[in-house]
Design a protein around this motif. Sequence first.
Motif, PDB file in Angstrom:
ATOM      1  N   VAL A 134     -26.572 -69.493  40.615  1.00  0.00           N
ATOM      2  CA  VAL A 134     -25.507 -69.423  39.623  1.00  0.00           C
ATOM      3  C   VAL A 134     -26.191 -69.158  38.282  1.00  0.00           C
ATOM      4  O   VAL A 134     -27.313 -69.615  38.046  1.00  0.00           O
ATOM      5  N   TYR A 135     -25.512 -68.416  37.419  1.00  0.00           N
ATOM      6  CA  TYR A 135     -26.148 -67.978  36.177  1.00  0.00           C
ATOM      7  C   TYR A 135     -25.702 -68.825  34.984  1.00  0.00           C
ATOM      8  O   TYR A 135     -24.539 -69.274  34.916  1.00  0.00           O
ATOM      9  N   LEU A 136     -26.621 -68.995  34.053  1.00  0.00           N
ATOM     10  CA  LEU A 136     -26.296 -69.585  32.764  1.00  0.00           C
ATOM     11  C   LEU A 136     -25.774 -68.482  31.845  1.00  0.00           C
ATOM     12  O   LEU A 136     -26.222 -67.332  31.911  1.00  0.00           O
ATOM     13  N   ARG A 137     -24.867 -68.848  30.989  1.00  0.00           N
ATOM     14  CA  ARG A 137     -24.355 -67.897  30.003  1.00  0.00           C
ATOM     15  C   ARG A 137     -25.323 -67.845  28.818  1.00  0.00           C
ATOM     16  O   ARG A 137     -25.778 -68.885  28.336  1.00  0.00           O
ATOM     17  N   SER A 138     -25.594 -66.651  28.335  1.00  0.00           N
ATOM     18  CA  SER A 138     -26.646 -66.483  27.333  1.00  0.00           C
ATOM     19  C   SER A 138     -26.282 -67.038  25.958  1.00  0.00           C
ATOM     20  O   SER A 138     -27.171 -67.375  25.176  1.00  0.00           O
ATOM     21  N   ASP A 139     -24.989 -67.131  25.650  1.00  0.00           N
ATOM     22  CA  ASP A 139     -24.585 -67.557  24.310  1.00  0.00           C
ATOM     23  C   ASP A 139     -24.045 -68.982  24.274  1.00  0.00           C
ATOM     24  O   ASP A 139     -23.279 -69.352  23.387  1.00  0.00           O
ATOM     25  N   SER A 140     -24.456 -69.794  25.236  1.00  0.00           N
ATOM     26  CA  SER A 140     -24.032 -71.199  25.281  1.00  0.00           C
ATOM     27  C   SER A 140     -25.253 -72.097  25.398  1.00  0.00           C
ATOM     28  O   SER A 140     -26.210 -71.783  26.101  1.00  0.00           O
ATOM     29  N   ASN A 141     -25.191 -73.238  24.723  1.00  0.00           N
ATOM     30  CA  ASN A 141     -26.281 -74.218  24.768  1.00  0.00           C
ATOM     31  C   ASN A 141     -25.872 -75.535  25.424  1.00  0.00           C
ATOM     32  O   ASN A 141     -26.633 -76.503  25.373  1.00  0.00           O
ATOM     33  N   TRP A 142     -24.671 -75.566  26.014  1.00  0.00           N
ATOM     34  CA  TRP A 142     -24.179 -76.812  26.611  1.00  0.00           C
ATOM     35  C   TRP A 142     -23.378 -76.440  27.852  1.00  0.00           C
ATOM     36  O   TRP A 142     -22.190 -76.195  27.779  1.00  0.00           O
ATOM     37  N   PHE A 288     -28.723 -72.812  42.916  1.00  0.00           N
ATOM     38  CA  PHE A 288     -29.859 -72.883  42.017  1.00  0.00           C
ATOM     39  C   PHE A 288     -29.503 -72.203  40.704  1.00  0.00           C
ATOM     40  O   PHE A 288     -28.896 -71.132  40.686  1.00  0.00           O
ATOM     41  N   VAL A 289     -29.875 -72.842  39.613  1.00  0.00           N
ATOM     42  CA  VAL A 289     -29.516 -72.363  38.283  1.00  0.00           C
ATOM     43  C   VAL A 289     -30.553 -71.351  37.803  1.00  0.00           C
ATOM     44  O   VAL A 289     -31.755 -71.581  37.907  1.00  0.00           O
ATOM     45  N   LYS A 290     -30.058 -70.254  37.299  1.00  0.00           N
ATOM     46  CA  LYS A 290     -30.955 -69.201  36.812  1.00  0.00           C
ATOM     47  C   LYS A 290     -30.469 -68.678  35.462  1.00  0.00           C
ATOM     48  O   LYS A 290     -29.266 -68.496  35.253  1.00  0.00           O
ATOM     49  N   ARG A 291     -31.422 -68.463  34.556  1.00  0.00           N
ATOM     50  CA  ARG A 291     -31.105 -67.796  33.298  1.00  0.00           C
ATOM     51  C   ARG A 291     -31.511 -66.336  33.462  1.00  0.00           C
ATOM     52  O   ARG A 291     -32.708 -66.015  33.461  1.00  0.00           O
ATOM     53  N   PRO A 292     -30.549 -65.435  33.614  1.00  0.00           N
ATOM     54  CA  PRO A 292     -30.866 -64.022  33.894  1.00  0.00           C
ATOM     55  C   PRO A 292     -31.509 -63.320  32.693  1.00  0.00           C
ATOM     56  O   PRO A 292     -31.430 -63.792  31.580  1.00  0.00           O
TER      57      PRO A 292
END
Length: 292
Positions: A134-142, A288-292
């Motif tokens: 699953v991806y993290l959103r690039s413009d969020s910190n929470w 699994f968390v991924k920052r693309p």
Amino acid sequence: MRIIRFLNESDVPTVAALTDENQVFALPYQGFIELVDAANAQGTTPLKLVLREIENGSPLPTAFENLRLLVPIEAPEVWASGVTYARSKEARNYEATGGKLDSTTFYDKVYDAERPEIFFKSTAARTVGPNDDVYLRSDSNWQIPETELGLVIDSKGTILGYTVGNDMSCRDIEGENPLYLPQAKLWKRSCSIGPSIRLAETVEDPYKFEIACRIYRNNEKVVDGTASTGQLKRKLEELVSFLIRDNEIFDGTILLTGTCIVPPNEFTLQDGDRIENEISGIGVLTNFVKRP
């Protein structure tokens, strides 16, 4: 009885029945809805049809734990409900007020209102399955996962089965302005579904599901929360009735029913985290968390 999809040795997607003893029996259908349609055409139920299919069959030699699981259904649309648990209302209030304790907002109003909050969450192309990233959103910190009971419904709103859903959410974006909700909820790989679909006719009481969310960082458990669908403010049929009202819904649509597990306010997901979303009788959905 549960229904799963996996890749066989020839990399062909395969539909199978998964018994409560974790035995796996391949089924001659291309998907969950085809199974349901076949049962309807034969004047029987999905459970009875599955039992008939596997009566004289042999379980697969490969253990369930070793299968390469896919999403149990390629849902044309995934919708979600919000503020259906008291814990969710409290978390949304915290976000919207900048952390002021005991503050009340419009989230209190929707929690008590006749009309529930329902929003569009995902499509088949944006939804991932067990053991996927699953991806993290690039413009969020929470950012956090939200473990939710998912309802698999047909075009008329009939609940066909239950699954586990992970409604990835950006708490800072939603808290900044409620009009940003679509951006806080919907982006690439922001939704996961699996590992199975529990046939509705095998569930005596859907308000007795036990829910758990565990998050691991560097193989250390950093979040461990539990809840029960008995804590739901609204009935499942009530949520479905508002979704299908004046709306065109497709067979195999999934409606997520909200979360009662919210990680501590200081927590945010990081690249490399492992999320385990579990619902009793359905299984564990690992991502699994991924920052693309």
